[in-house]
Motif scaffolding. Structure first.
Motif, PDB file in Angstrom:
ATOM      1  N   ILE A 200      31.084  31.451  58.981  1.00  0.00           N
ATOM      2  CA  ILE A 200      31.515  32.679  58.299  1.00  0.00           C
ATOM      3  C   ILE A 200      33.019  32.893  58.547  1.00  0.00           C
ATOM      4  N   ILE A 201      33.448  32.654  59.783  1.00  0.00           N
ATOM      5  CA  ILE A 201      34.873  32.824  60.114  1.00  0.00           C
ATOM      6  C   ILE A 201      35.715  31.802  59.334  1.00  0.00           C
ATOM      7  N   THR A 202      35.241  30.573  59.243  1.00  0.00           N
ATOM      8  CA  THR A 202      35.988  29.571  58.474  1.00  0.00           C
ATOM      9  C   THR A 202      36.120  30.012  57.017  1.00  0.00           C
ATOM     10  N   ALA A 203      35.027  30.522  56.448  1.00  0.00           N
ATOM     11  CA  ALA A 203      35.085  31.012  55.062  1.00  0.00           C
ATOM     12  C   ALA A 203      36.111  32.139  54.938  1.00  0.00           C
ATOM     13  N   GLN A 204      36.159  33.009  55.954  1.00  0.00           N
ATOM     14  CA  GLN A 204      37.121  34.115  55.941  1.00  0.00           C
ATOM     15  C   GLN A 204      38.560  33.584  56.035  1.00  0.00           C
ATOM     16  N   ARG A 205      38.801  32.597  56.886  1.00  0.00           N
ATOM     17  CA  ARG A 205      40.160  32.062  57.033  1.00  0.00           C
ATOM     18  C   ARG A 205      40.635  31.405  55.735  1.00  0.00           C
ATOM     19  N   ILE A 206      39.725  30.736  55.047  1.00  0.00           N
ATOM     20  CA  ILE A 206      40.070  30.125  53.756  1.00  0.00           C
ATOM     21  C   ILE A 206      40.495  31.225  52.773  1.00  0.00           C
ATOM     22  N   THR A 207      39.728  32.295  52.753  1.00  0.00           N
ATOM     23  CA  THR A 207      40.050  33.423  51.859  1.00  0.00           C
ATOM     24  C   THR A 207      41.417  34.014  52.212  1.00  0.00           C
ATOM     25  N   GLU A 208      41.665  34.164  53.498  1.00  0.00           N
ATOM     26  CA  GLU A 208      42.926  34.783  53.934  1.00  0.00           C
ATOM     27  C   GLU A 208      44.135  33.930  53.530  1.00  0.00           C
ATOM     28  N   ARG A 209      43.960  32.634  53.662  1.00  0.00           N
ATOM     29  CA  ARG A 209      45.070  31.740  53.308  1.00  0.00           C
ATOM     30  C   ARG A 209      45.365  31.845  51.805  1.00  0.00           C
ATOM     31  N   ALA A 210      44.300  31.855  51.010  1.00  0.00           N
ATOM     32  CA  ALA A 210      44.473  31.963  49.558  1.00  0.00           C
ATOM     33  C   ALA A 210      45.069  33.328  49.193  1.00  0.00           C
ATOM     34  N   TYR A 211      44.579  34.367  49.841  1.00  0.00           N
ATOM     35  CA  TYR A 211      45.041  35.731  49.573  1.00  0.00           C
ATOM     36  C   TYR A 211      46.532  35.872  49.899  1.00  0.00           C
ATOM     37  N   THR A 212      46.918  35.386  51.065  1.00  0.00           N
ATOM     38  CA  THR A 212      48.310  35.516  51.497  1.00  0.00           C
ATOM     39  C   THR A 212      49.239  34.825  50.494  1.00  0.00           C
ATOM     40  N   GLU A 213      48.788  33.680  50.007  1.00  0.00           N
ATOM     41  CA  GLU A 213      49.610  32.943  49.057  1.00  0.00           C
ATOM     42  C   GLU A 213      49.680  33.649  47.703  1.00  0.00           C
ATOM     43  N   VAL A 214      48.568  34.198  47.277  1.00  0.00           N
ATOM     44  CA  VAL A 214      48.534  34.804  45.947  1.00  0.00           C
ATOM     45  C   VAL A 214      49.316  36.138  45.903  1.00  0.00           C
ATOM     46  N   LEU A 215      49.494  36.757  47.074  1.00  0.00           N
ATOM     47  CA  LEU A 215      50.288  37.997  47.089  1.00  0.00           C
ATOM     48  C   LEU A 215      51.699  37.747  46.559  1.00  0.00           C
ATOM     49  N   ASN A 216      52.189  36.511  46.738  1.00  0.00           N
ATOM     50  CA  ASN A 216      53.538  36.177  46.246  1.00  0.00           C
ATOM     51  C   ASN A 216      53.658  36.285  44.732  1.00  0.00           C
ATOM     52  N   MET A 217      52.535  36.129  44.041  1.00  0.00           N
ATOM     53  CA  MET A 217      52.636  36.210  42.577  1.00  0.00           C
ATOM     54  C   MET A 217      52.218  37.579  42.030  1.00  0.00           C
ATOM     55  N   LEU A 218      51.911  38.511  42.952  1.00  0.00           N
ATOM     56  CA  LEU A 218      51.514  39.851  42.502  1.00  0.00           C
ATOM     57  C   LEU A 218      52.767  40.676  42.190  1.00  0.00           C
ATOM     58  N   LYS A 219      53.141  40.653  40.907  1.00  0.00           N
ATOM     59  CA  LYS A 219      54.359  41.344  40.470  1.00  0.00           C
ATOM     60  C   LYS A 219      54.070  42.012  39.141  1.00  0.00           C
ATOM     61  N   PRO A 220      54.834  43.043  38.800  1.00  0.00           N
ATOM     62  CA  PRO A 220      54.650  43.650  37.476  1.00  0.00           C
ATOM     63  C   PRO A 220      54.711  42.570  36.393  1.00  0.00           C
ATOM     64  N   GLY A 221      53.769  42.646  35.441  1.00  0.00           N
ATOM     65  CA  GLY A 221      53.747  41.692  34.343  1.00  0.00           C
ATOM     66  C   GLY A 221      52.614  40.670  34.435  1.00  0.00           C
ATOM     67  N   VAL A 222      52.150  40.405  35.652  1.00  0.00           N
ATOM     68  CA  VAL A 222      51.063  39.436  35.812  1.00  0.00           C
ATOM     69  C   VAL A 222      49.737  40.135  35.470  1.00  0.00           C
ATOM     70  N   THR A 223      48.749  39.364  34.990  1.00  0.00           N
ATOM     71  CA  THR A 223      47.467  39.986  34.654  1.00  0.00           C
ATOM     72  C   THR A 223      46.449  39.803  35.785  1.00  0.00           C
ATOM     73  N   GLU A 224      45.440  40.664  35.743  1.00  0.00           N
ATOM     74  CA  GLU A 224      44.333  40.565  36.709  1.00  0.00           C
ATOM     75  C   GLU A 224      43.728  39.168  36.670  1.00  0.00           C
ATOM     76  N   ARG A 225      43.521  38.683  35.454  1.00  0.00           N
ATOM     77  CA  ARG A 225      42.872  37.386  35.286  1.00  0.00           C
ATOM     78  C   ARG A 225      43.697  36.264  35.909  1.00  0.00           C
ATOM     79  N   GLN A 226      45.015  36.317  35.741  1.00  0.00           N
ATOM     80  CA  GLN A 226      45.872  35.277  36.334  1.00  0.00           C
ATOM     81  C   GLN A 226      45.722  35.257  37.859  1.00  0.00           C
TER      82      GLN A 226
END
Ligand SMILES: [Mn+2]
Length: 354
Positions: free
Chosen positions: A137-163
């Motif tokens: 469960i912790i490994t699954a959480q760490r995978i999510t965190e890594r993906a989340y941290t990276e995707v925050l970089n693309m969270l900017k006005p203009g991007v869509t939810e789907r992207q």
């Protein structure tokens, strides 16, 4: 491996067997994932029956005391085992067997089919995670965190939810997740008032909240996390609602102790939100168990008096949703360990303004 002896103790006598057919329970008991097959428990044997497609892999993966049996026509093979073992009655999984399959089993199996108690027993066993399950469960959480941290970089006005949702799903797989734990919730603006909103073409704007309810699956085990972040700025009201939800989350987290009930965890969060005047805007339970399924026992709600015990994993996810305006939810998984719950998340809970 789960404590198979406890499942054997469920059987009243040697003439009775358990027939486990659901994918989740077969995997839980055998450690072996397969899309079809059965797991049979008698007083003297633990048998994983799989067909040709899985036989070789199962023989390599499955350890004694579990025997692997190759089946060709499952019901015939089960009858053969039941005859060999002098089985007169067999429990089936009452919560997962369909009405059609139940009636087929009743017609085709030689022993009498019993439809009460086996699912409850399996659910009860799955409440308490082994250390190995917790690690997954912790490994699954760490995978999510890594993906989340990276995707925050693309969270900017203009991007869509789907992207955002598509990129997160991609990154979860890149970082070792076998799949996403559920349809990822990536929603922004007014959509954040929908607890289970679906990502669409809505465009992120400055001053919006963005809610991520996300998770990965690693070796069958799920993770679950929700973060609500503000894009560029947040109003005083948004900050105040966020703080209310955060305090509710933290109060619930402090109530997660061995010996306390699931109800008390829910009430800790709910009372705080009620006392701030937002009780009507928190319409779901505070949490749920997580494991081989994304939602499993115990439900963390005021009517569930299940006593929390060491090595249960539950979520804490209060929220406030103002219809047509915005919503906030903050969710993490906690491992019950004595007096203090272990927070399984490594992402800060305070309001992040991107
Ligand atoms: Mn959840």
């Amino acid at each position: 491996m789960p404590d198979l002896i406890r499942l054997r103790e469920f059987l009243p006598d040697g003439k009775c067997a358990a027939l486990v057919t659901s994918e989740v329970s077969r995997r839980y008991l055998s450690g072996f994932p397969a899309s079809a097959g059965a797991f049979v428990v008698t007083q003297s044997r633990f048998i994983l029956a799989v067909d040709f497609r899985y036989y070789e892999a199962a023989q390599k993966a499955v350890q004694p005391p579990i025997e692997v049996v190759r089946c060709t026509r499952l019901i015939d093979d089960l009858n053969r085992i039941f005859l060999q073992e002098n089985i007169e009655s067999v429990y089936i999984e009452d919560e997962s067997v369909t009405v059609a399959y139940c009636s087929e089993l009743q017609t085709a199996l030689i022993p009498q089919v019993l439809t009460e108690g086996l699912s409850a027993k399996l659910n009860e066993m799955r409440l308490i995670k082994s250390d190995e399950e917790v690690e997954k469960i912790i490994t699954a959480q760490r995978i999510t965190e890594r993906a989340y941290t990276e995707v925050l970089n693309m969270l900017k006005p203009g991007v869509t939810e789907r992207q955002i949702a598509v990129e997160l799903e991609h990154l979860i797989k890149v970082y070792g997740g076998e799949r996403v734990a559920f349809d990822l919730i990536c929603i922004t603006g007014e959509n954040t008032s929908l607890p289970h909103g679906v990502p669409g073409d809505r465009v992120v704007k400055e001053g919006d909240f963005f809610t991520f309810d996300i998770g990965a699956v690693y070796d069958g085990y799920h993770s679950d996390m929700t973060r609500t972040v503000a894009v560029k700025s947040a109003t005083d009201e948004m900050r105040m609602i966020y703080e209310t939800v955060l305090q509710a989350h933290l109060k619930a987290a402090r109530a997660i102790t061995a010996g306390n009930t699931a109800a008390k965890v829910d009430i800790a969060a709910r009372d705080h939100i009620d006392s701030c005047g937002y009780g009507a805007y928190f319409g779901h339970s505070t949490g749920h168990g997580v494991g081989l399924m994304i939602h499993e026992d115990p439900t963390v709600y005021r009517t569930n008096h299940t006593v929390l015990r060491d090595n249960m994993v539950i979520t804490d996810e209060p929220g406030i949703y103002l219809p047509g305006r915005f919503g906030v939810r903050i969710e993490d998984m906690y491992l019950v360990k004595g007096e203090y719950a272990v927070d399984l998340a490594g992402i800060p809970k305070e309001l992040t303004i991107i």
